[in-house]
Design a protein around this motif. Structure first.
Motif, PDB file in Angstrom:
ATOM      1  N   GLU A 160       0.751  -1.206   0.024  1.00 45.82           N
ATOM      2  CA  GLU A 160      -0.126   0.055   0.017  1.00 45.82           C
ATOM      3  C   GLU A 160       0.612   1.362  -0.204  1.00 45.82           C
ATOM      4  OE1 GLU A 160      -2.569   0.001   3.464  1.00 45.82           O
ATOM      5  OE2 GLU A 160      -0.920  -1.178   4.561  1.00 45.82           O
ATOM      6  N   LYS A 161       0.147   2.455  -0.499  1.00 41.44           N
ATOM      7  CA  LYS A 161       0.914   3.762  -0.540  1.00 41.44           C
ATOM      8  C   LYS A 161       0.035   4.827  -0.810  1.00 41.44           C
ATOM      9  CE  LYS A 161       4.219   5.945  -3.291  1.00 41.44           C
ATOM     10  NZ  LYS A 161       5.135   6.375  -2.124  1.00 41.44           N
ATOM     11  N   THR A 162       0.461   5.652  -0.305  1.00 45.29           N
ATOM     12  CA  THR A 162      -0.574   7.240  -0.294  1.00 45.29           C
ATOM     13  C   THR A 162       0.098   7.748  -1.627  1.00 45.29           C
ATOM     14  OG1 THR A 162      -1.088   6.955   2.071  1.00 45.29           O
ATOM     15  CG2 THR A 162      -1.241   9.253   0.778  1.00 45.29           C
ATOM     16  N   ARG A 168      -5.105   6.272  -2.145  1.00 44.29           N
ATOM     17  CA  ARG A 168      -4.332   5.504  -1.601  1.00 44.29           C
ATOM     18  C   ARG A 168      -4.335   4.155  -2.676  1.00 44.29           C
ATOM     19  NH1 ARG A 168      -3.186   4.632   3.567  1.00 44.29           N
ATOM     20  NH2 ARG A 168      -3.349   2.296   3.294  1.00 44.29           N
ATOM     21  N   VAL A 170      -3.765   0.431  -3.264  1.00 41.29           N
ATOM     22  CA  VAL A 170      -3.617  -0.948  -2.398  1.00 41.29           C
ATOM     23  C   VAL A 170      -3.610  -2.050  -3.138  1.00 41.29           C
ATOM     24  CG1 VAL A 170      -4.570  -2.316  -0.560  1.00 41.29           C
ATOM     25  CG2 VAL A 170      -4.917   0.225  -0.582  1.00 41.29           C
ATOM     26  N   GLU A 188      -8.328   3.929  -3.810  1.00 45.29           N
ATOM     27  CA  GLU A 188      -9.145   4.437  -2.866  1.00 45.29           C
ATOM     28  C   GLU A 188      -8.946   5.972  -2.708  1.00 45.29           C
ATOM     29  OE1 GLU A 188      -8.148   2.378   0.801  1.00 45.29           O
ATOM     30  OE2 GLU A 188      -8.815   0.474   0.027  1.00 45.29           O
TER      31      GLU A 188
END
Length: 241
Positions: A160-162, A168, A170, A188
Motif C-alpha cells: 500500500e501507498k498514499t 491510496r 492498495v 481508494e
C-alpha cells in the motif's frame, strides 16, 4: 500439317488479335469520376493551442513519462511467500511481484546425459524485468516516490501507498493452490471530493530467457522457459477489482 489444321490455327490467331478491341467495343471501360469535394490541404489551419487536449486536474505531467517506473531511492524491501510449488518474491519498489520461482521445474533439461548434467536451478518468471509484475505505472501522480509499504498477510502480501493526490493505492496478493496467484489492485479515495487520475498501465509480467547468445552481432534471448513452467504460472486477477 493438313488443310483443316491450318484453317483452325488461322482462325485462332485472328480471334486472339481481335479479342481485346472487340471487348472494349462491346464493354467500354467506365471513366473514373473526378473528385469535386476534395478538401484543400491546410486551407483552414487550426490555431496553435485552441484545441489542445485538456490536462487532468491535480495530475502531474512532468518528471516521469507514461509507461516508466519511478526509481525509488529507499532500500528495497523484499518479502518472500511460498508453498510446495512456487516461491514468490515481492518488492517494495513498485509494490509488485519481483520474481516467481517454480520449485518443481528445472531451469533447463538436457536432451541427453552427454550433452550436460541437469541443473539445480529452477525455472523462473520475471527475472531481471524492468518492472515488477502488477506495478501500476504512469505519471508521478500514480507512483509518487515509487516505494510501497509491504505487510505480510495469511498466505500473501499487502502493498500500500498514499499517492501525491491523496488517494491510496492498495494491492493484495494471495498465493493459492495449483500455481494460482490472486491479485486485487485497488485505488481508494479517502476524501469527499472526486479525484481525476491520469492514464495508467498495469504490468502483468514476463517470461525469463533461458540463455543469451550473439546472433548477427546483436545480443538477445534465445529460447525461453516455455515448457510446463509457463502453463501453471498463470496469474489470475479477479474481474471487477
Amino acid at each position: 500439317m493438313d488443310r483443316k489444321s491450318v484453317i483452325v490455327l488461322v482462325i485462332s490467331f485472328i480471334l486472339l488479335m481481335i479479342w481485346y478491341p472487340l471487348m472494349n467495343r462491346l464493354y467500354p471501360p467506365q471513366p473514373i469520376p473526378q473528385r469535386t469535394n476534395s478538401v484543400p490541404g491546410a486551407a483552414n489551419p487550426t490555431a496553435a493551442g485552441t484545441n489542445a487536449p485538456a490536462t487532468a486536474s491535480g495530475a502531474s505531467t512532468s518528471g516521469v513519462q507514461a509507461g516508466a517506473l519511478v526509481k525509488s531511492d529507499a532500500p528495497d524491501e523484499l518479502v518472500v511467500v511460498e508453498n510446495d510449488n512456487v516461491r514468490c518474491t515481492f518488492t517494495s519498489h513498485g509494490g509488485g511481484l519481483k520474481l516467481v520461482e517454480l520449485k518443481n521445474y528445472p531451469e533447463s533439461v538436457a536432451c541427453r546425459v552427454k550433452n550436460g548434467s541437469p541443473t539445480e536451478k529452477v525455472a523462473t518468471l520475471n527475472t531481471k524485468a524492468l518492472a515488477p509484475a502488477f506495478a501500476l505505472i504512469g505519471s508521478e501522480a500514480l507512483q509518487g516516490d515509487g516505494n510501497f509499504t509491504l505487510t505480510r498477510t495469511n498466505g500473501g502480501v499487502r502493498a500500500e501507498k498514499t499517492l501525491p493526490s491523496g488517494a491510496r493505492l492498495v494491492k493484495e496478493f494471495q498465493l493459492g493452490t495449483n500455481y494460482l496467484l490472486s491479485v486485487i489492485v485497488r485505488l481508494e479515495n479517502p476524501a469527499a471530493q472526486p479525484l481525476e487520475l491520469p492514464a495508467q498501465e498495469l504490468v502483468i509480467g514476463t517470461a525469463t530467457p533461458l540463455v543469451l547468445s550473439e546472433v548477427g552481432g546483436v545480443e538477445g534471448p534465445v529460447g525461453a522457459n516455455a515448457r510446463p513452467a509457463a502453463t501453471p504460472a498463470g496469474l489470475s486477477v479477479p474481474s471487477g477489482r
